[in-house]
Enzyme design. Structure first.
Site, PDB file in Angstrom:
ATOM      1  CE  LYS A  60      -8.058  46.272  20.746  1.00 13.62           C
ATOM      2  NZ  LYS A  60      -8.713  47.484  20.173  1.00 13.62           N
ATOM      3  CE  LYS A  64     -11.378  47.954  24.929  1.00 12.51           C
ATOM      4  NZ  LYS A  64     -11.540  49.257  24.298  1.00 12.51           N
TER       5      LYS A  64
HETATM    6  N1  C2G Z   1     -13.703  56.894  22.507  1.00 19.20           N
HETATM    7  C1  C2G Z   1     -14.073  58.216  22.866  1.00 19.20           C
HETATM    8  N2  C2G Z   1     -14.828  58.401  23.986  1.00 19.20           N
HETATM    9  C2  C2G Z   1     -15.207  57.362  24.765  1.00 19.20           C
HETATM   10  C3  C2G Z   1     -14.848  56.032  24.393  1.00 19.20           C
HETATM   11  C4  C2G Z   1     -14.089  55.832  23.251  1.00 19.20           C
HETATM   12  O1  C2G Z   1     -13.733  59.184  22.163  1.00 19.20           O
HETATM   13  N3  C2G Z   1     -15.946  57.618  25.864  1.00 19.20           N
HETATM   14  C5  C2G Z   1     -12.865  56.706  21.296  1.00 19.20           C
HETATM   15  C6  C2G Z   1     -11.509  56.056  21.635  1.00 19.20           C
HETATM   16  O2  C2G Z   1     -10.600  57.038  22.033  1.00 19.20           O
HETATM   17  C7  C2G Z   1     -11.132  55.416  20.305  1.00 19.20           C
HETATM   18  C8  C2G Z   1     -12.501  55.023  19.718  1.00 19.20           C
HETATM   19  O3  C2G Z   1     -13.488  55.779  20.436  1.00 19.20           O
HETATM   20  O4  C2G Z   1     -10.495  56.354  19.450  1.00 19.20           O
HETATM   21  C9  C2G Z   1     -12.784  53.537  19.860  1.00 19.20           C
HETATM   22  O5  C2G Z   1     -12.637  53.226  21.229  1.00 19.20           O
HETATM   23  P1  C2G Z   1     -12.454  51.692  21.647  1.00 19.20           P
HETATM   24  O6  C2G Z   1     -13.476  50.876  21.014  1.00 19.20           O
HETATM   25  O7  C2G Z   1     -12.316  51.666  23.128  1.00 19.20           O
HETATM   26  O8  C2G Z   1     -11.054  51.386  20.924  1.00 19.20           O
HETATM   27  P2  C2G Z   1      -9.753  50.735  21.550  1.00 19.20           P
HETATM   28  O9  C2G Z   1     -10.063  49.445  22.145  1.00 19.20           O
HETATM   29  O10 C2G Z   1      -9.105  51.770  22.376  1.00 19.20           O
HETATM   30  O11 C2G Z   1      -8.912  50.387  20.232  1.00 19.20           O
HETATM   31  O12 C2G Z   1      -5.268  50.341  17.267  1.00 19.20           O
HETATM   32  C10 C2G Z   1      -6.067  51.149  18.103  1.00 19.20           C
HETATM   33  C11 C2G Z   1      -7.053  50.327  18.874  1.00 19.20           C
HETATM   34  O13 C2G Z   1      -7.757  49.480  18.025  1.00 19.20           O
HETATM   35  C12 C2G Z   1      -8.015  51.224  19.622  1.00 19.20           C
END
Ligand code: C2G
Length: 136
Positions: free
Chosen positions: A53, A55
């Site tokens: 990803k 990340k």
């Molecule tokens: N999130 C949020 N507000 C933020 C940061 C994150 O609501 N300020 C939510 C994201 O939208 C997500 C969850 O928290 O639903 C986890 O965010 P991340 O760890 O950034 O996840 P991500 O890398 O986007 O992975 O298959 C889907 C992926 O695994 C999602």
């Protein structure tokens, strides 16, 4: 709770993410998940999947999982290894809801035959990458 067959899992709310350096944006999403009244099961991105990803996470999988397993109403944290596993996870974990933040709006609608999808407003002005920048 036996896990031998899918129907053995009680209904749940499913979500996915990296959840690195847990912050109140993540907590608000998990609170919205709790409000649906079912236990929360989290597909947590493995360190390898994070590299897929593009990340980078400060905490490794075990550390991030340990934090989430101590969040209220979270009863299972399992590895998210790829994009394709969600349909099987929905069946295996008996998911009634799949919830994500609005930055994923529409991205999982193809699963709506198997589960009710909910997108919750992403919390602005907070992200793990910003925290990493501030804390160095
Ligand atoms: N999130 C949020 N507000 C933020 C940061 C994150 O609501 N300020 C939510 C994201 O939208 C997500 C969850 O928290 O639903 C986890 O965010 P991340 O760890 O950034 O996840 P991500 O890398 O986007 O992975 O298959 C889907 C992926 O695994 C999602």
């Amino acid at each position: 709770m036996s896990t031998s067959s899918p129907e053995a899992f009680t209904p749940c709310t499913l979500t996915y993410g990296t959840f690195d350096v847990l912050h109140f944006g993540h907590i608000r999403l998990l609170k919205n998940a709790s409000a649906l009244g079912l236990p929360i099961r989290i597909g947590l991105s493995t360190d390898n999947f994070n590299s897929i990803k593009n990340k980078t996470a400060t905490l490794n999988y075990e550390e991030r999982a340990e934090i989430l397993m101590n969040i209220k109403n979270v009863d299972i944290v399992f590895p998210e290894k790829n994009w394709e596993q969600k349909q099987d996870d929905i069946k295996k974990y008996n998911a009634k809801f799949l919830i994500m933040g609005s930055d994923w709006e529409g991205k999982f609608n193809h699963l709506s035959d198997y589960v009710e999808i909910r997108y919750f407003e992403r919390t602005p002005y907070i992200s793990s990458s910003e925290i990493r920048l501030i804390t160095g």
